[in-house]
Every structure is written in structure tokens, then in C-alpha cells.
Design a protein around this motif. Structure first.
Motif, PDB file in Angstrom:
ATOM      1  N   GLU A  50      -2.793  14.292  -4.528  1.00 32.59           N
ATOM      2  CA  GLU A  50      -1.467  14.855  -4.788  1.00 32.59           C
ATOM      3  C   GLU A  50      -0.541  13.683  -5.034  1.00 32.59           C
ATOM      4  N   LEU A  51       0.250  13.786  -6.089  1.00 29.80           N
ATOM      5  CA  LEU A  51       1.054  12.636  -6.479  1.00 29.80           C
ATOM      6  C   LEU A  51       2.533  13.001  -6.502  1.00 29.80           C
ATOM      7  N   PRO A  52       3.203  12.839  -5.354  1.00 31.69           N
ATOM      8  CA  PRO A  52       4.642  13.098  -5.363  1.00 31.69           C
ATOM      9  C   PRO A  52       5.352  12.039  -6.186  1.00 31.69           C
ATOM     10  N   PRO A  53       6.574  12.298  -6.686  1.00 35.52           N
ATOM     11  CA  PRO A  53       7.289  11.292  -7.485  1.00 35.52           C
ATOM     12  C   PRO A  53       7.618  10.043  -6.677  1.00 35.52           C
ATOM     13  N   ALA A  54       7.713  10.190  -5.349  1.00 35.66           N
ATOM     14  CA  ALA A  54       7.978   9.021  -4.499  1.00 35.66           C
ATOM     15  C   ALA A  54       7.411   9.339  -3.120  1.00 35.66           C
ATOM     16  N   GLY A  55       7.269   8.310  -2.295  1.00 33.52           N
ATOM     17  CA  GLY A  55       6.867   8.545  -0.902  1.00 33.52           C
ATOM     18  C   GLY A  55       5.405   8.258  -0.628  1.00 33.52           C
ATOM     19  N   ASP A  56       4.904   8.846   0.470  1.00 29.38           N
ATOM     20  CA  ASP A  56       3.583   8.499   0.985  1.00 29.38           C
ATOM     21  C   ASP A  56       2.453   9.219   0.261  1.00 29.38           C
ATOM     22  N   LEU A  57       1.291   8.567   0.194  1.00 26.32           N
ATOM     23  CA  LEU A  57       0.101   9.151  -0.409  1.00 26.32           C
ATOM     24  C   LEU A  57      -0.947   9.383   0.681  1.00 26.32           C
ATOM     25  N   VAL A  58      -1.848  10.346   0.423  1.00 30.15           N
ATOM     26  CA  VAL A  58      -2.975  10.560   1.336  1.00 30.15           C
ATOM     27  C   VAL A  58      -4.190   9.886   0.717  1.00 30.15           C
ATOM     28  N   PHE A  59      -4.855   9.038   1.483  1.00 31.59           N
ATOM     29  CA  PHE A  59      -5.980   8.272   0.918  1.00 31.59           C
ATOM     30  C   PHE A  59      -6.920   7.856   2.029  1.00 31.59           C
ATOM     31  N   SER A  60      -8.135   7.446   1.640  1.00 31.84           N
ATOM     32  CA  SER A  60      -9.037   6.825   2.612  1.00 31.84           C
ATOM     33  C   SER A  60      -9.141   5.347   2.285  1.00 31.84           C
ATOM     34  N   LYS A  61      -9.579   4.559   3.253  1.00 34.93           N
ATOM     35  CA  LYS A  61      -9.650   3.107   3.038  1.00 34.93           C
ATOM     36  C   LYS A  61     -11.029   2.725   2.560  1.00 34.93           C
ATOM     37  N   ASN A  62     -11.122   2.047   1.448  1.00 30.67           N
ATOM     38  CA  ASN A  62     -12.412   1.543   0.991  1.00 30.67           C
ATOM     39  C   ASN A  62     -12.578   0.120   1.528  1.00 30.67           C
ATOM     40  N   THR A  63     -13.157   0.023   2.728  1.00 32.03           N
ATOM     41  CA  THR A  63     -13.289  -1.305   3.346  1.00 32.03           C
ATOM     42  C   THR A  63     -14.373  -2.121   2.651  1.00 32.03           C
ATOM     43  N   ARG A  64     -15.349  -1.451   2.075  1.00 31.03           N
ATOM     44  CA  ARG A  64     -16.450  -2.168   1.418  1.00 31.03           C
ATOM     45  C   ARG A  64     -15.953  -3.044   0.271  1.00 31.03           C
ATOM     46  N   LEU A  65     -14.998  -2.522  -0.500  1.00 35.77           N
ATOM     47  CA  LEU A  65     -14.520  -3.276  -1.665  1.00 35.77           C
ATOM     48  C   LEU A  65     -13.194  -3.992  -1.392  1.00 35.77           C
ATOM     49  N   SER A  66     -12.799  -4.053  -0.120  1.00 37.46           N
ATOM     50  CA  SER A  66     -11.514  -4.689   0.210  1.00 37.46           C
ATOM     51  C   SER A  66     -11.715  -6.073   0.803  1.00 37.46           C
ATOM     52  N   THR A  67     -10.807  -6.971   0.478  1.00 38.46           N
ATOM     53  CA  THR A  67     -10.806  -8.292   1.107  1.00 38.46           C
ATOM     54  C   THR A  67     -10.074  -8.186   2.446  1.00 38.46           C
ATOM     55  N   ASP A  68     -10.429  -9.090   3.381  1.00 39.28           N
ATOM     56  CA  ASP A  68      -9.667  -9.101   4.636  1.00 39.28           C
ATOM     57  C   ASP A  68      -8.666 -10.257   4.656  1.00 39.28           C
ATOM     58  N   GLU A  69      -8.394 -10.847   3.479  1.00 47.27           N
ATOM     59  CA  GLU A  69      -7.357 -11.871   3.406  1.00 47.27           C
ATOM     60  C   GLU A  69      -5.994 -11.257   3.711  1.00 47.27           C
ATOM     61  N   LYS A  70      -5.075 -12.118   4.113  1.00 52.21           N
ATOM     62  CA  LYS A  70      -3.731 -11.670   4.496  1.00 52.21           C
ATOM     63  C   LYS A  70      -3.028 -11.027   3.286  1.00 52.21           C
ATOM     64  N   GLU A  71      -2.495  -9.851   3.502  1.00 55.54           N
ATOM     65  CA  GLU A  71      -1.805  -9.165   2.403  1.00 55.54           C
ATOM     66  C   GLU A  71      -0.472  -9.848   2.078  1.00 55.54           C
ATOM     67  N   THR A  72      -0.139  -9.878   0.807  1.00 50.61           N
ATOM     68  CA  THR A  72       1.172 -10.379   0.380  1.00 50.61           C
ATOM     69  C   THR A  72       2.212  -9.327   0.769  1.00 50.61           C
ATOM     70  N   PRO A  73       3.304  -9.719   1.409  1.00 51.58           N
ATOM     71  CA  PRO A  73       4.269  -8.708   1.868  1.00 51.58           C
ATOM     72  C   PRO A  73       4.771  -7.805   0.733  1.00 51.58           C
ATOM     73  N   PHE A  74       5.037  -6.562   1.077  1.00 51.37           N
ATOM     74  CA  PHE A  74       5.544  -5.545   0.139  1.00 51.37           C
ATOM     75  C   PHE A  74       6.733  -6.091  -0.667  1.00 51.37           C
ATOM     76  N   GLU A  75       7.607  -6.807   0.013  1.00 51.63           N
ATOM     77  CA  GLU A  75       8.799  -7.358  -0.642  1.00 51.63           C
ATOM     78  C   GLU A  75       8.445  -8.234  -1.844  1.00 51.63           C
ATOM     79  N   ASP A  76       7.447  -9.119  -1.657  1.00 47.15           N
ATOM     80  CA  ASP A  76       7.047 -10.017  -2.745  1.00 47.15           C
ATOM     81  C   ASP A  76       6.325  -9.249  -3.858  1.00 47.15           C
ATOM     82  N   VAL A  77       5.472  -8.303  -3.452  1.00 49.16           N
ATOM     83  CA  VAL A  77       4.692  -7.530  -4.440  1.00 49.16           C
ATOM     84  C   VAL A  77       5.618  -6.744  -5.362  1.00 49.16           C
ATOM     85  N   THR A  78       6.758  -6.343  -4.839  1.00 47.77           N
ATOM     86  CA  THR A  78       7.631  -5.455  -5.612  1.00 47.77           C
ATOM     87  C   THR A  78       8.887  -6.146  -6.156  1.00 47.77           C
TER      88      THR A  78
END
Ligand code: MTE
Length: 324
Positions: A50-78
Motif C-alpha cells: 500500500e503506497l500512501p502519498p506520504a508517511g509510513d510503509l509496511v515492509f519486511s526486512k531483507n537482512t540477507r541482502l542488507s549491509t550492516d554498515e552504519k546507515e547515513t543519517p536521514f538528514e544527509d540522505v534527503t
């Protein structure tokens, strides 16, 4: 080693599923007649997106394909973005993209396929369960981030349109809307709009290639390519085209924006490769954000951005200096 190796089936289901979905599922399983019916249940029947125009999404975490490196803060990403439709400064997209209307939005799928069609965003996204993948994101300009994207595999989307045997490549196009995208109406712009990108069919079908609709668990901000973009993590960031309105299967290699403007600097493949420098700078290292004057945070760049185990096979026997 930065990519988690545990196969998904070794993890408890609760580790890869948001708690609410997990608990609901348990309740549902308990309510089903015991025996064969229960055993036949698919391991995961995650909710359609379900894709609302803004706000939270429902999802599962794909840990297999994810790195465990430190995430870049939301502020910098956006706030540090490349989206030339809104200007060439890193801060322009966050300043000007907010007024781009992303609803309604439709995507045309055409070319070498048996089921072409134009779909509204909601219909396009609905059949898929969303997953979070934390990927490294390496720009050709030698900066990088680690971003928790939310999306679904491009392969699942493409199969639905039944590409035929002549479909050797997939071409993508961004919206053309000079009224809302000041970079497209600028007299100084040297880009032949709309922004275009492309992948070879096997690259498009690779499990890492993600149709992305969110980041940090929320609907994608406009400056990051709302409502829907590609993320191709083993390639330089410019292959990850934003705000897509057209997808075309074709026999010939697509013309792509940066390759058309400067073919000696930006190849069609543009796989992250520390052994092939850009003509004007080294690609051996990258500035991992956040970075500052006194802590520039330079780290070595890895072949295929560290995703070789998933993608190196696609380029076996190819001279990657020639096909850069
Ligand atoms: N897509 C469009 N349509 N226009 C762009 O200018 N810039 C590319 C890519 N996709 C771009 C685009 C480049 S150079 C990069 S590095 C990434 O988007 C940046 O994505 P981000 O701003 O979400 O980090």
C-alpha cells in the motif's frame, strides 16, 4: 565481510517480519485447521503493497541482502542529492522538488513484450510485498552513503509484462514536466530531457535491482525520486533513475543521458570499479557521508561496490576497461 551471509531460511520468521504482521500471521495460523492445510501455507504471505502519498510503509526486512554498515543519517540522505531536473546544486532537489505532484502518477510499459500497458502507480505497486534493503550507494563523483531503501525486485515487475525473446535491454525514462522541474526549463541546462537510463536484461532481472518507493521506512521523499525509482547498488548512482514514467523492452542498447552527453566519461555499464578511473578523478576511494572538513571519512572503493558475489558472473569474459 559486510554483507550478511545467513540465508533467509536460517532466521526465525520474527526476525524478518514486522512484529504486527508476524503476530497476525501466527493468529491466522492458529485459526487454521491443523495438519495438511497448515503445512501447505506459504512461509511468507506478506501483505500487498500500500503506497500512501506520504508517511509510513509496511515492509519486511531483507537482512540477507542488507549491509550492516552504519546507515547515513536521514538528514544527509534527503538533503544532499543529485536530481538535475531541480538544479545542479546538491541542495536544489530538497529545496525545489517538494512541489512536484506525484499523485496521480502512471507508468507506461512498452516495446518487446506480450502484455504492454499503462498502469496507475497504485495498480503497478499493489501486487508486491515491500522489503527493506540496506544498500551501499556509490556516486560516480566519489561520495557514498548507506541507505535503507524500501521496495521490491524489478524482476517481479518486469515478468508481469511478459518480455519476449527480442527483449535484450530495458530502457527507463523520468517524467518531463518543465513547469514543476525548473532544471528542465533552464536555459543553462545541457541535458537532453527527459533523463534516460538503461540496463541489460540480465542486470534488470538481477535479484539486487530494486524498484524503490521508500527510504527509512517512509514513502520516498520527492528529492530522492518519488514516487518510484530504481536502485542498482553495484553501479554508479546515475544508473538509479528517479521518478520513472516509462519502461521499454528493446533489442538495441538504450541511449542513456550521461553516456550521450559525455561517452568518454560515463559508460553504459558504469559498474563501480576502483581499477578504472574517471578521466578527471580517481575511483579508488570514496567519501562516505556524513563527512566534514576535519573528518572527510575516505574509504576504499570496492569492486562492484562490494556486490561481486551477486553480479560478477554477468560480466565474465568482458573487458571492463572497454565496457566501463
Ligand atoms: N535521476 C534523474 N531523473 N535525474 C538525475 O539527475 N541523478 C542520478 C541518480 N538518478 C539523477 C537521477 C545520480 S548522479 C545519483 S548519484 C543518484 O540519482 C542520486 O540519488 P540520491 O539523490 O537519492 O542520493
Amino acid at each position: 565481510m559486510l554483507i550478511k551471509k545467513n540465508p533467509a531460511w536460517q532466521l526465525p520468521e520474527s526476525a524478518v517480519t514486522p512484529e504486527a504482521v508476524f503476530l497476525n500471521r501466527r493468529r491466522f495460523m492458529q485459526g487454521t485447521i491443523a495438519g495438511a492445510a497448515t503445512l501447505a501455507m506459504p512461509i511468507s504471505f506478506a501483505k500487498a503493497a500500500e503506497l500512501p502519498p506520504a508517511g509510513d510503509l509496511v515492509f519486511s526486512k531483507n537482512t540477507r541482502l542488507s549491509t550492516d554498515e552504519k546507515e547515513t543519517p536521514f538528514e544527509d540522505v534527503t538533503s544532499y542529492n543529485n536530481f538535475y531536473e531541480f538544479g545542479t546544486d546538491k541542495t536544489d532537489p530538497a529545496k525545489y522538488a517538494g512541489s512536484l505532484p506525484t499523485r496521480p502518477w502512471s507508468i507506461a510499459v512498452e516495446g518487446e513484450c506480450d502484455k504492454p500497458g499503462t498502469l496507475g502507480l497504485e495498480d503497478l505497486v499493489k501486487p508486491y510485498a515491500l522489503e527493506e534493503r540496506i544498500y551501499r550507494h556509490r556516486c560516480v563523483e566519489a561520495w557514498s552513503m548507506v541507505i535503507p531503501w524500501v521496495g521490491f525486485p524489478l524482476s517481479d515487475l518486469l515478468k508481469r509484462f511478459e518480455p519476449n525473446s527480442r527483449a535484450k535491454y530495458v530502457a527507463f525514462e523520468t517524467l518531463y514536466d518543465p513547469k514543476h522541474m525548473p532544471g528542465q526549463s533552464s536555459l543553462f541546462s545541457q541535458i537532453p530531457w527527459p533523463y534516460r537510463e538503461g540496463l541489460r536484461m540480465d542486470e534488470a532481472m538481477n535479484q539486487l535491482t530494486l524498484v524503490t518507493v521508500g527510504l527509512y521506512g517512509k514513502v520516498l521523499p520527492n528529492q530522492n525520486g518519488a514516487p518510484l525509482r530504481l536502485v542498482v547498488p553495484w553501479k554508479y548512482g546515475f544508473k538509479s533513475i528517479k521518478s520513472i514514467v516509462k519502461i521499454r523492452f528493446q533489442e538495441k542498447q538504450p541511449e542513456t543521458t550521461w553516456n550521450t552527453i559525455a561517452p568518454n566519461e560515463y559508460g553504459f555499464y558504469s559498474n563501480v570499479n576502483p581499477h578504472v578511473d574517471h578521466p578527471r578523478w580517481s575511483q579508488k576511494r570514496e567519501r562516505r557521508l556524513p563527512s566534514g572538513l576535519f573528518s572527510p571519512h575516505w574509504i576504499p572503493t570496492r569492486m562492484f561496490n562490494g556486490y561481486g558475489e551477486y553480479v560478477a558472473g554477468m560480466y565474465k569474459g568482458m573487458d571492463l576497461r572497454k565496457y566501463f
